[in-house]
Design a protein around this motif. Structure first.
Motif, PDB file in Angstrom:
ATOM      1  N   ALA A 285       0.810  -1.231   0.000  1.00 51.70           N
ATOM      2  CA  ALA A 285       0.000   0.000   0.000  1.00 51.70           C
ATOM      3  C   ALA A 285       0.838   1.275   0.000  1.00 51.70           C
ATOM      4  O   ALA A 285       0.321   2.364  -0.258  1.00 51.70           O
ATOM      5  N   ALA A 286       2.145   1.137   0.276  1.00 49.15           N
ATOM      6  CA  ALA A 286       2.977   2.342   0.403  1.00 49.15           C
ATOM      7  C   ALA A 286       3.595   2.806  -0.915  1.00 49.15           C
ATOM      8  O   ALA A 286       4.029   3.957  -1.023  1.00 49.15           O
ATOM      9  N   THR A 287       3.633   1.932  -1.947  1.00 46.57           N
ATOM     10  CA  THR A 287       4.485   2.272  -3.103  1.00 46.57           C
ATOM     11  C   THR A 287       4.095   3.585  -3.772  1.00 46.57           C
ATOM     12  O   THR A 287       4.965   4.397  -4.116  1.00 46.57           O
ATOM     13  N   ILE A 288       2.815   3.797  -3.982  1.00 46.14           N
ATOM     14  CA  ILE A 288       2.392   4.966  -4.770  1.00 46.14           C
ATOM     15  C   ILE A 288       2.627   6.269  -3.990  1.00 46.14           C
ATOM     16  O   ILE A 288       3.057   7.278  -4.551  1.00 46.14           O
ATOM     17  N   GLY A 289       2.407   6.224  -2.681  1.00 42.63           N
ATOM     18  CA  GLY A 289       2.659   7.420  -1.865  1.00 42.63           C
ATOM     19  C   GLY A 289       4.141   7.756  -1.795  1.00 42.63           C
ATOM     20  O   GLY A 289       4.539   8.925  -1.846  1.00 42.63           O
ATOM     21  N   ILE A 290       4.974   6.722  -1.689  1.00 40.77           N
ATOM     22  CA  ILE A 290       6.427   6.935  -1.662  1.00 40.77           C
ATOM     23  C   ILE A 290       6.866   7.555  -2.994  1.00 40.77           C
ATOM     24  O   ILE A 290       7.633   8.527  -3.031  1.00 40.77           O
ATOM     25  N   ALA A 291       6.346   6.990  -4.091  1.00 36.51           N
ATOM     26  CA  ALA A 291       6.713   7.508  -5.420  1.00 36.51           C
ATOM     27  C   ALA A 291       6.283   8.964  -5.571  1.00 36.51           C
ATOM     28  O   ALA A 291       7.061   9.814  -6.030  1.00 36.51           O
ATOM     29  N   LEU A 292       5.063   9.272  -5.171  1.00 36.59           N
ATOM     30  CA  LEU A 292       4.569  10.653  -5.316  1.00 36.59           C
ATOM     31  C   LEU A 292       5.434  11.630  -4.532  1.00 36.59           C
ATOM     32  O   LEU A 292       5.744  12.728  -5.003  1.00 36.59           O
ATOM     33  N   ASP A 293       5.833  11.232  -3.329  1.00 35.35           N
ATOM     34  CA  ASP A 293       6.650  12.138  -2.515  1.00 35.35           C
ATOM     35  C   ASP A 293       8.038  12.331  -3.143  1.00 35.35           C
ATOM     36  O   ASP A 293       8.577  13.437  -3.126  1.00 35.35           O
ATOM     37  N   GLU A 294       8.598  11.254  -3.692  1.00 38.95           N
ATOM     38  CA  GLU A 294       9.891  11.408  -4.374  1.00 38.95           C
ATOM     39  C   GLU A 294       9.764  12.321  -5.580  1.00 38.95           C
ATOM     40  O   GLU A 294      10.636  13.162  -5.836  1.00 38.95           O
ATOM     41  N   MET A 295       8.690  12.153  -6.334  1.00 38.02           N
ATOM     42  CA  MET A 295       8.483  12.991  -7.533  1.00 38.02           C
ATOM     43  C   MET A 295       8.318  14.454  -7.137  1.00 38.02           C
ATOM     44  O   MET A 295       8.839  15.357  -7.787  1.00 38.02           O
TER      45      MET A 295
END
Ligand code: UT7
Length: 326
Positions: A285-295
């Motif tokens: 469940a964390a992958t998309i939130g982690i990606a968005l924050d990195e972006m």
């Protein structure tokens, strides 16, 4: 009409980096196999922080980036399949630590699609006028539900948390379209047991459970490629946009080959798919939130950019959201 906009993102990864070579010393595998079959090079594994610790830190960072205090939150949703406990929820633990005194809080179980489902629920609450500001977190410590003797699964997953803050806006921006769907008939593709039904009134005491993730990898692979494409088409059609209008697709980070094939199916250039699974593996469940924050941190996103978030996971669940970035 009220719209839901993303006003902040956050992430938290445990410090401990475990490389493919590290794993090769505990199961029969190799950096070559893991890299060529999945694209994963390393993952973070928690050596002390539980899901609520990672969720709290990702949530705090998202609030800081949004420039708001926890006191304005109306709701906290935490998507997780690895909570600290059945009760209280991770969301309630985070609410307490953040001091979000007026917020309701609950956990949501949709496996790797959890953050997308959580954002869709939050968007609906905002659009209905029920709530103004909502923190949605996807957080997992998958390392505690891994069979560390099973090379087919333990090399794929990692621990981490990602978060977004959604807020109501009168401008026509933010979440433009959403689609959610589930297929319970494929529940055996990915599973993780809870407690067995055992009580003094159950006749047979022989109920064994395996407290680890089990997976039909190739079935999940095929499901994922088909589903990512279907969902991209659905949210594009609902928002009346075309593939060319999309700046980035942020797909659930499970396997680079899934992303490659889905990009081909969807007719969207591979370089529009954000990828960081090489660093963190699959954090559910964390992958998309982690990606968005990195972006966000890399300043890849500008106001007006159209991006698609698309997830799939155990259940089977899947969902996508098209965002007009603000
Ligand atoms: O959030 C959703 C989570 N899950 C997924 O997204 C999973 C989707 N599926 C996949 O990513 C792929 O199916 C895997 C990466 C899991 C597996 O790749 P594959 O190309 O489907 O491999 P396979 O399962 O067909 O296994 C091929 C061989 C087998 O050996 P034999 O029977 O051919 O001798 C496996 O035992 O690779 C072996 N194998 C490994 N070898 C070295 C399986 N895992 C490993 C490993 N290291 N870690």
């Amino acid at each position: 009409m009220r719209h839901a906009t993303i006003i902040g993102t956050g992430r938290c990864l445990p410090e401990q980096v475990i490389t493919n070579n590290d794993l090769a010393s505990i199961v029969e595998t190799s950096d070559e196999w893991i890299t060529s079959r999945t694209g994963i090079k390393q993952r973070r594994i928690s050596t002390g922080e539980n899901t609520s610790d990672l969720a709290y830190k990702a949530g705090l960072r998202a609030l800081e980036r949004a420039g708001i205090g926890a006191d304005v939150l109306d709701l906290i949703i935490c998507a997780t399949i690895t909570p600290d406990s059945f009760m209280p929820s991770v969301a309630c633990m985070v609410q307490d630590r953040l001091g979000a005194k007026k917020a309701a809080a609950f956990d949501l179980s949709a496996a790797c699609t959890g953050l997308v489902y959580g954002m869709a629920v939050a968007t609906s609450f905002i659009e209905s006028g029920m709530f103004q500001t909502i923190l949605v977190i996807g957080a997992e410590t998958l390392s505690k539900v891994m069979d560390w003797t099973d090379r087919g699964t333990c090399v794929l997953f990692g621990d981490g948390a990602g978060a977004v803050v959604l807020q109501a806006s009168e401008q026509k921006q933010g979440i433009r379209s959403m689609h959610m769907i589930s297929d319970g008939s494929k529940q055996d593709y990915l599973s993780l047991s809870a407690l067995p039904l055992l009580n003094p009134f159950v006749e047979s005491g022989e109920q064994k459970i395996t407290p680890y993730i089990s997976m039909k990898g190739q079935e999940v692979f095929k499901f994922a490629v088909r589903t990512i494409n279907d969902l991209i088409q659905k949210v594009l059609a609902k928002a009346e946009l075309k593939e060319d209008d999309i700046k980035y697709v942020v797909a659930h980070q499970a396997n680079y080959r899934i992303i490659e094939q889905a990009a081909k199916f969807a007719g969207i250039a591979l370089d529009k798919f954000f990828v960081n699974l090489d660093l963190y593996g699959n954090t559910s469940a964390a992958t998309i939130g982690i990606a968005l924050d990195e972006m966000n941190e890399k300043k890849l996103l500008e106001p007006g950019d159209k991006i698609i978030l698309v997830g799939f996971g155990g259940g089977m669940t899947s969902g996508a959201i098209l965002v007009d970035w603000t």
